[in-house]
Design an enzyme around this catalytic site. Sequence first.
Site, PDB file in Angstrom:
ATOM      1  N   HIS A 122       0.873  -1.179   0.000  1.00 22.36           N
ATOM      2  CA  HIS A 122       0.000   0.000   0.000  1.00 22.36           C
ATOM      3  C   HIS A 122       0.913   1.233   0.000  1.00 22.36           C
ATOM      4  O   HIS A 122       2.030   1.178   0.518  1.00 22.36           O
ATOM      5  CB  HIS A 122      -0.825  -0.051   1.292  1.00 22.36           C
ATOM      6  CG  HIS A 122      -1.909   0.962   1.419  1.00 22.36           C
ATOM      7  ND1 HIS A 122      -1.670   2.261   1.807  1.00 22.36           N
ATOM      8  CD2 HIS A 122      -3.248   0.861   1.240  1.00 22.36           C
ATOM      9  CE1 HIS A 122      -2.826   2.913   1.864  1.00 22.36           C
ATOM     10  NE2 HIS A 122      -3.802   2.083   1.521  1.00 22.36           N
ATOM     11  N   ASP A 199       3.170  -4.863   7.908  1.00 19.08           N
ATOM     12  CA  ASP A 199       1.949  -4.062   7.832  1.00 19.08           C
ATOM     13  C   ASP A 199       0.780  -5.021   8.044  1.00 19.08           C
ATOM     14  O   ASP A 199       0.492  -5.864   7.193  1.00 19.08           O
ATOM     15  CB  ASP A 199       1.893  -3.380   6.455  1.00 19.08           C
ATOM     16  CG  ASP A 199       0.587  -2.615   6.237  1.00 19.08           C
ATOM     17  OD1 ASP A 199      -0.355  -2.774   7.036  1.00 19.08           O
ATOM     18  OD2 ASP A 199       0.514  -1.861   5.245  1.00 19.08           O
ATOM     19  N   GLN A 202      -4.395  -5.302   6.901  1.00 19.39           N
ATOM     20  CA  GLN A 202      -5.388  -6.208   6.301  1.00 19.39           C
ATOM     21  C   GLN A 202      -5.345  -7.615   6.884  1.00 19.39           C
ATOM     22  O   GLN A 202      -6.102  -8.480   6.452  1.00 19.39           O
ATOM     23  CB  GLN A 202      -5.187  -6.287   4.779  1.00 19.39           C
ATOM     24  CG  GLN A 202      -5.392  -4.979   4.047  1.00 19.39           C
ATOM     25  CD  GLN A 202      -6.847  -4.501   4.047  1.00 19.39           C
ATOM     26  OE1 GLN A 202      -7.770  -5.267   4.324  1.00 19.39           O
ATOM     27  NE2 GLN A 202      -7.050  -3.240   3.738  1.00 19.39           N
ATOM     28  N   LYS A 225     -10.251  -0.702  10.746  1.00 22.07           N
ATOM     29  CA  LYS A 225     -10.412  -1.870   9.868  1.00 22.07           C
ATOM     30  C   LYS A 225     -10.769  -3.120  10.666  1.00 22.07           C
ATOM     31  O   LYS A 225     -11.014  -4.172  10.108  1.00 22.07           O
ATOM     32  CB  LYS A 225      -9.131  -2.107   9.058  1.00 22.07           C
ATOM     33  CG  LYS A 225      -8.872  -1.001   8.024  1.00 22.07           C
ATOM     34  CD  LYS A 225      -7.694  -1.343   7.151  1.00 22.07           C
ATOM     35  CE  LYS A 225      -7.125  -0.148   6.421  1.00 22.07           C
ATOM     36  NZ  LYS A 225      -7.929   0.271   5.254  1.00 22.07           N
ATOM     37  N   CYS A 363      -4.715   2.496  -3.626  1.00 22.00           N
ATOM     38  CA  CYS A 363      -3.483   3.018  -3.010  1.00 22.00           C
ATOM     39  C   CYS A 363      -2.319   2.057  -3.242  1.00 22.00           C
ATOM     40  O   CYS A 363      -1.506   1.821  -2.332  1.00 22.00           O
ATOM     41  CB  CYS A 363      -3.648   3.277  -1.519  1.00 22.00           C
ATOM     42  SG  CYS A 363      -4.816   4.562  -1.168  1.00 22.00           S
TER      43      CYS A 363
HETATM   44  N1  PLP Z   1      -1.736  -0.856   4.631  1.00 19.27           N
HETATM   45  C1  PLP Z   1      -2.661  -1.574   4.003  1.00 19.27           C
HETATM   46  C2  PLP Z   1      -2.302  -2.947   3.508  1.00 19.27           C
HETATM   47  C3  PLP Z   1      -3.943  -1.060   3.829  1.00 19.27           C
HETATM   48  O1  PLP Z   1      -4.866  -1.778   3.193  1.00 19.27           O
HETATM   49  C4  PLP Z   1      -4.233   0.240   4.318  1.00 19.27           C
HETATM   50  C5  PLP Z   1      -5.556   0.850   4.112  1.00 19.27           C
HETATM   51  O2  PLP Z   1      -6.299   0.519   3.233  1.00 19.27           O
HETATM   52  C6  PLP Z   1      -3.222   0.948   4.975  1.00 19.27           C
HETATM   53  C7  PLP Z   1      -1.995   0.364   5.111  1.00 19.27           C
HETATM   54  C8  PLP Z   1      -3.458   2.315   5.515  1.00 19.27           C
HETATM   55  O3  PLP Z   1      -4.346   2.292   6.582  1.00 19.27           O
HETATM   56  P1  PLP Z   1      -4.887   3.641   7.232  1.00 19.27           P
HETATM   57  O4  PLP Z   1      -5.430   4.470   6.119  1.00 19.27           O
HETATM   58  O5  PLP Z   1      -5.925   3.177   8.204  1.00 19.27           O
HETATM   59  O6  PLP Z   1      -3.734   4.297   7.904  1.00 19.27           O
END
Ligand code: PLP
Length: 404
Positions: A122, A199, A202, A225, A363
């Site tokens: 992401h 990370d 998800q 999430k 993203c």
């Molecule tokens: N990392 C992953 C794999 C994501 O899917 C997302 C959000 O969709 C993020 C990071 C970023 O999360 P946040 O916008 O809650 O900071």
Amino acid sequence: MYDINKVREDFPILSREVYGKPLVYLDNGATTQKPRQVVEAMVDEYYNVNANVHRGVHFLSQQATDLHEASREVVRTFINAHSTNEIIFTRGTTESINLLAFSLGEAMVKEGDEVVVSAMEHHSNIVPWQMMCKRKGAQLRVIPMTDEGELQLSVFEGLLTERTRIVCCTQVSNVLGTVNPVKEIVRIAHEKSIPVLVDGAQSVPHMRVDMQDLDCDFFAFSGHKIYGPTGVGVLYGKEAWLEKLPPYQGGGEMIKNVTFEKTTYNELPYKFEAGTPDYVATHALATALAYVSSLGMENIEAHEQELTRYALERLQRIEGMRILGAAKERDAVISFLVGDIHHLDMGTLLDRLGIAVRTGHHCAEPLMKRLGIEGTVRASFALYNTKEEVDALVEGIEKIRKMF
Ligand code: PLP
């Protein structure tokens, strides 16, 4: 047993209609809906407890502080961290990664050093590292993936050098649903004494995660999430690492003593928590974690895996269907394209049928480039989704396909 009808009753929003159709919410990868218990915890705290934490001698402040610190312990237990000193509250995954990129960059990255990320990250696990690399004169290296959407571990090993300062990898791809072998990635990186950030944005909502078992050095996730409120998340870091890193932001809470000449910093985890935290959100996040724990992460995982299998099987039968990614280990996210129907058209028309999906690059522009596409339609499932909702999605796609 997992009683889906009872579970759905906890989520008032699921019984609303959009455009006169029952809502089918399949955009859980972006954010999940909130159970009554979480919203009520927030309302209750604002109505009955609200006061700033850590600073007051008065009753309410102490009660709010107790709730906030008890939440840290709930998070620690949930991810099986060693100590609450390793649980830093942030605004979400994005802030967790920015914090780490800044602090680690300041502490140990020099010109010519390298940071390894994967091809399916992401933007929030690319851009903060890129910014830090630019500041420090370091370089990004990328773990490539196969056409099936699996990381190429043999290439990964070769990317690690004495200049590699950190490896950053998502546990579950928010586009392909691939579950990456992060434990193996950690093992390989640790052989060369390189720390790893996972990370977990998800993964945490869908499977049990265990910091002591994974053995990663850092782990980031977002509250919203996993059925918690927006604006709160977590950075887990091994205590030995966090001790070595300088603070990210300055201000109240993160100091021990301040003079105009010099400031000494607070102990962990407060060194990384400048300013008033969102203590109502941390309490609500703990409520969300207690909620999923009461359902059982194993039950949630089994339910969502079954739903994903069912959805894949039904979707694959649609004429012109192209599902992106075919990893052996996958989670409750399905990205697809149908014939030459633009993803935005598909998403907009599904919306008119009451079906909420996400469209676009999710993203993950570098991943889109790797796949040779501009975007996808993405359906992502949560603990409250049903096979009937998958049927509605499939019927909706069929209807739209026939229109084109
Ligand atoms: N990392 C992953 C794999 C994501 O899917 C997302 C959000 O969709 C993020 C990071 C970023 O999360 P946040 O916008 O809650 O900071």
